[in-house]
Write a protein that holds these residues in place. Structure first.
Motif, PDB file in Angstrom:
ATOM      1  N   THR A 125       1.155  -2.910   2.039  1.00  0.00           N
ATOM      2  CA  THR A 125       1.171  -3.496   0.701  1.00  0.00           C
ATOM      3  C   THR A 125       2.578  -3.451   0.114  1.00  0.00           C
ATOM      4  O   THR A 125       3.144  -2.367  -0.054  1.00  0.00           O
ATOM      5  N   PRO A 126       3.169  -4.633  -0.166  1.00  0.00           N
ATOM      6  CA  PRO A 126       4.510  -4.649  -0.750  1.00  0.00           C
ATOM      7  C   PRO A 126       4.580  -3.823  -2.041  1.00  0.00           C
ATOM      8  O   PRO A 126       3.610  -3.756  -2.807  1.00  0.00           O
ATOM      9  N   TYR A 127       5.724  -3.198  -2.243  1.00  0.00           N
ATOM     10  CA  TYR A 127       6.060  -2.412  -3.439  1.00  0.00           C
ATOM     11  C   TYR A 127       5.186  -1.169  -3.653  1.00  0.00           C
ATOM     12  O   TYR A 127       5.293  -0.517  -4.675  1.00  0.00           O
ATOM     13  N   SER A 128       4.363  -0.815  -2.704  1.00  0.00           N
ATOM     14  CA  SER A 128       3.464   0.324  -2.866  1.00  0.00           C
ATOM     15  C   SER A 128       4.204   1.651  -2.689  1.00  0.00           C
ATOM     16  O   SER A 128       5.092   1.767  -1.839  1.00  0.00           O
ATOM     17  N   ASP A 129       3.801   2.655  -3.464  1.00  0.00           N
ATOM     18  CA  ASP A 129       4.379   3.991  -3.292  1.00  0.00           C
ATOM     19  C   ASP A 129       3.444   4.882  -2.465  1.00  0.00           C
ATOM     20  O   ASP A 129       3.674   6.071  -2.315  1.00  0.00           O
ATOM     21  N   ARG A 130       2.401   4.281  -1.883  1.00  0.00           N
ATOM     22  CA  ARG A 130       1.481   5.023  -1.024  1.00  0.00           C
ATOM     23  C   ARG A 130       2.186   5.407   0.271  1.00  0.00           C
ATOM     24  O   ARG A 130       2.862   4.592   0.888  1.00  0.00           O
ATOM     25  N   GLN A 131       2.026   6.654   0.686  1.00  0.00           N
ATOM     26  CA  GLN A 131       2.617   7.131   1.929  1.00  0.00           C
ATOM     27  C   GLN A 131       1.904   6.527   3.136  1.00  0.00           C
ATOM     28  O   GLN A 131       0.680   6.408   3.140  1.00  0.00           O
ATOM     29  N   ILE A 132       2.684   6.153   4.149  1.00  0.00           N
ATOM     30  CA  ILE A 132       2.160   5.570   5.376  1.00  0.00           C
ATOM     31  C   ILE A 132       2.575   6.523   6.507  1.00  0.00           C
ATOM     32  O   ILE A 132       3.679   6.426   7.029  1.00  0.00           O
ATOM     33  N   PRO A 133       1.696   7.450   6.884  1.00  0.00           N
ATOM     34  CA  PRO A 133       2.079   8.532   7.795  1.00  0.00           C
ATOM     35  C   PRO A 133       1.991   8.164   9.278  1.00  0.00           C
ATOM     36  O   PRO A 133       1.180   7.329   9.683  1.00  0.00           O
TER      37      PRO A 133
END
Length: 164
Positions: A125-133
């Motif tokens: 997701t663009p601009y997301s601050d969700r971590q992608i581990p």
């Protein structure tokens, strides 16, 4: 005396910060109309699990320094479908990326020190601050346009090799 030292430091601070920017102009440049663009300098091959067949090739800009890795594909608004960024870290450990200031949806591919794909995240997701581990130790990361993994049927267990 302390006031003078603090004032001098405040005057020099912008200069010191700008000197620490390692983004090489031949690899990444700012443009007024389309944000940043990347200029690939290398290619990577994505190979089957047994390394016998090339599944896809990607033209990549390298992110080798801390500044290059931190900036990644931020502000890049478009790239050719077969283009991406290849992140090189000094060690292998669990990693996490995010999409802050990144307008493109990406597929993120994590590889271990043996170039084996250990985790894939698609259509971020663009601009997301969700971590992608990475969820496993990783030393290399490949970011490509969303849909690339699906288009070439790239799977965990395959290998990604940087061509020098």
């Amino acid at each position: 005396m302390k006031i003078f030292r603090c004032s001098a430091l405040l005057i020099l601070l912008p200069f010191l910060i700008s000197c620490g920017n390692d983004d090489s102009p031949e690899r990444i440049r700012d443009t007024e109309s389309n944000g940043r663009t990347i200029d690939p300098t290398h290619t990577v091959e994505i190979l089957t699990e047994d390394r016998q067949e090339t599944v896809a090739e990607v033209n990549v800009a390298l992110a080798q320094t801390e500044n290059e890795r931190n900036r990644g594909l931020m502000e890049v608004q478009e790239m050719d479908f077969d283009t991406g960024m290849y992140f090189i870290f000094e060690d292998e450990r669990e990693r996490s990326f995010w999409m802050v200031n990144t307008p493109l949806s990406l597929d993120i591919i994590y590889m271990d020190s043996n170039d084996r794909i250990v985790r894939i995240h698609t259509n971020t997701t663009p601009y997301s601050d969700r971590q992608i581990p990475s969820e496993s130790p990783a030393q290399y990361v490949l970011e490509v346009n969303a849909g690339f993994v699906r288009e070439y049927d790239i799977r965990e267990g395959m290998h990604v090799v940087l061509n020098q």
